[in-house]
Write a protein that holds these residues in place. Structure first.
Motif, short mmCIF file in Angstrom:
data_model
loop_
_atom_site.label_atom_id
_atom_site.label_comp_id
_atom_site.label_asym_id
_atom_site.label_seq_id
_atom_site.Cartn_x
_atom_site.Cartn_y
_atom_site.Cartn_z
N PHE A 1 0.85 -1.32 -0.07
CA PHE A 1 -0.12 -0.01 -0.18
C PHE A 1 0.81 1.31 0.14
CE2 PHE A 1 -2.13 3.34 2.16
CZ PHE A 1 -3.43 3.64 1.44
N LEU A 2 1.75 1.34 0.82
CA LEU A 2 2.76 2.59 0.83
C LEU A 2 3.63 2.59 -0.35
CD1 LEU A 2 3.83 2.26 4.74
CD2 LEU A 2 2.31 3.70 3.70
N THR A 3 3.97 1.48 -0.94
CA THR A 3 5.10 1.84 -2.02
C THR A 3 4.18 2.06 -3.10
OG1 THR A 3 6.07 -0.17 -1.39
CG2 THR A 3 6.33 0.24 -3.71
N ASP A 4 2.93 1.75 -3.42
CA ASP A 4 1.92 2.00 -4.37
C ASP A 4 1.58 3.48 -4.26
OD1 ASP A 4 1.87 -0.37 -5.44
OD2 ASP A 4 0.03 -1.15 -4.61
N LYS A 5 1.30 3.93 -3.14
CA LYS A 5 1.00 5.29 -2.80
C LYS A 5 2.09 6.44 -2.94
CE LYS A 5 -0.75 8.41 1.12
NZ LYS A 5 -1.36 9.19 0.11
N PHE A 6 3.27 5.99 -2.37
CA PHE A 6 4.20 7.06 -2.54
C PHE A 6 5.56 6.84 -3.64
CE2 PHE A 6 2.98 7.22 1.78
CZ PHE A 6 2.98 8.63 2.11
N GLU A 7 5.63 5.58 -4.24
CA GLU A 7 6.67 5.39 -4.78
C GLU A 7 6.56 6.39 -6.42
OE1 GLU A 7 10.44 3.81 -5.38
OE2 GLU A 7 9.03 3.17 -3.67
N LYS A 8 5.47 6.23 -6.95
CA LYS A 8 5.26 6.88 -8.02
C LYS A 8 5.38 8.45 -8.00
CE LYS A 8 2.56 3.27 -10.01
NZ LYS A 8 1.07 2.69 -10.03
N LYS A 9 4.86 8.90 -6.65
CA LYS A 9 4.84 10.40 -6.56
C LYS A 9 6.06 10.83 -6.34
CE LYS A 9 2.78 13.47 -2.91
NZ LYS A 9 1.91 13.50 -1.76
N SER A 10 6.94 10.12 -5.46
CA SER A 10 8.28 10.53 -5.30
C SER A 10 9.27 10.42 -6.52
CB SER A 10 9.05 9.16 -4.11
OG SER A 10 8.74 9.87 -2.93
N THR A 11 8.97 9.50 -7.24
CA THR A 11 9.75 9.52 -8.56
C THR A 11 9.32 10.70 -9.33
OG1 THR A 11 9.95 6.89 -8.40
CG2 THR A 11 10.23 8.07 -10.56
N ALA A 12 8.02 10.90 -9.53
CA ALA A 12 7.80 12.14 -10.29
C ALA A 12 8.25 13.42 -9.71
CB ALA A 12 6.25 12.17 -10.34
N VAL A 13 8.30 13.51 -8.49
CA VAL A 13 9.10 14.80 -7.79
C VAL A 13 10.40 14.78 -8.23
CG1 VAL A 13 9.55 15.97 -5.49
CG2 VAL A 13 7.29 15.02 -6.02
#
Length: 194
Positions: free
Chosen positions: A98-110
């Motif tokens: 859940f945490l990986t799905d929520k944050f991984e894409k967002k972090s990479t985009a930033v």
């Protein structure tokens, strides 16, 4: 190490180590390191682990997984805790996904956005060569801390690109760029030697 020893070692996360909306990569790296150090990283990946030294029974293994889940929940900022409680069913593997799905894409985009901005940036007219170099080094340090190191070639590219459009640097820039073995450090020394 018996299960009780691991439970005591993990304890609860301190407030400064809690996951917020802004620190995913740092938090993730810290959590993975901690769980690997304790030999229980497999509790979040769902892969079989070598628990014979820790758990003699399935009940003990389930208790260990529950403790890992509780520890991870204690390492989340309260708004994130509330979101994950209903979604993860006390399962550390589900919580990690859940945490990986929520944050991984967002972090990479930033990170990609920050890099794109930096690659379009140039030395400011009021900046010295040293200040421009330091700005790139600070940016590279932030990228490194978040798990996406820039590498010396990209730092060199950004550094030299920053002099485009400055006539007072153009001749020196052209000479420096002729060196096929040019490094970030050498480029700084050459561009700073005015």
């Amino acid at each position: 190490i018996k299960f009780e020893g691991i439970r005591k070692m993990l304890g609860k996360a301190s407030d400064q180590n809690k996951l917020t909306e802004k620190n995913w990569l740092t938090w993730k790296n810290t959590m993975v390191s901690r769980l690997k150090f304790e030999g229980i990283y497999h509790c979040i990946t769902g892969e079989p682990g070598n628990d014979s030294a820790v758990c003699e029974t399935t009940a003990t293994m389930n208790a260990l997984r529950m403790h890992v889940y509780t520890f991870m929940q204690s390492a989340l900022d309260e708004p994130i805790q509330r979101i994950t409680m209903n979604e993860t069913n006390n399962d550390p593997t589900k919580l990690w996904r859940f945490l990986t799905d929520k944050f991984e894409k967002k972090s990479t985009a930033v990170l990609h956005n920050d890099l794109a901005v930096m690659m379009q940036d140039t030395k400011r007219a009021t900046e010295t060569v040293e200040q421009w170099k330091n700005r790139i080094v600070e940016f590279a340090d932030r990228q490194q801390a978040s798990g996406s190191p820039l590498g010396k070639d990209l730092m060199l590219y950004i550094f030299m690109k920053g002099f485009e459009g400055y006539s007072e640097y153009e001749t020196r820039r052209e000479l420096v760029l002729r060196d096929k073995y040019l490094s970030f450090e050498t480029a700084y020394e050459e561009m700073n030697d005015r």
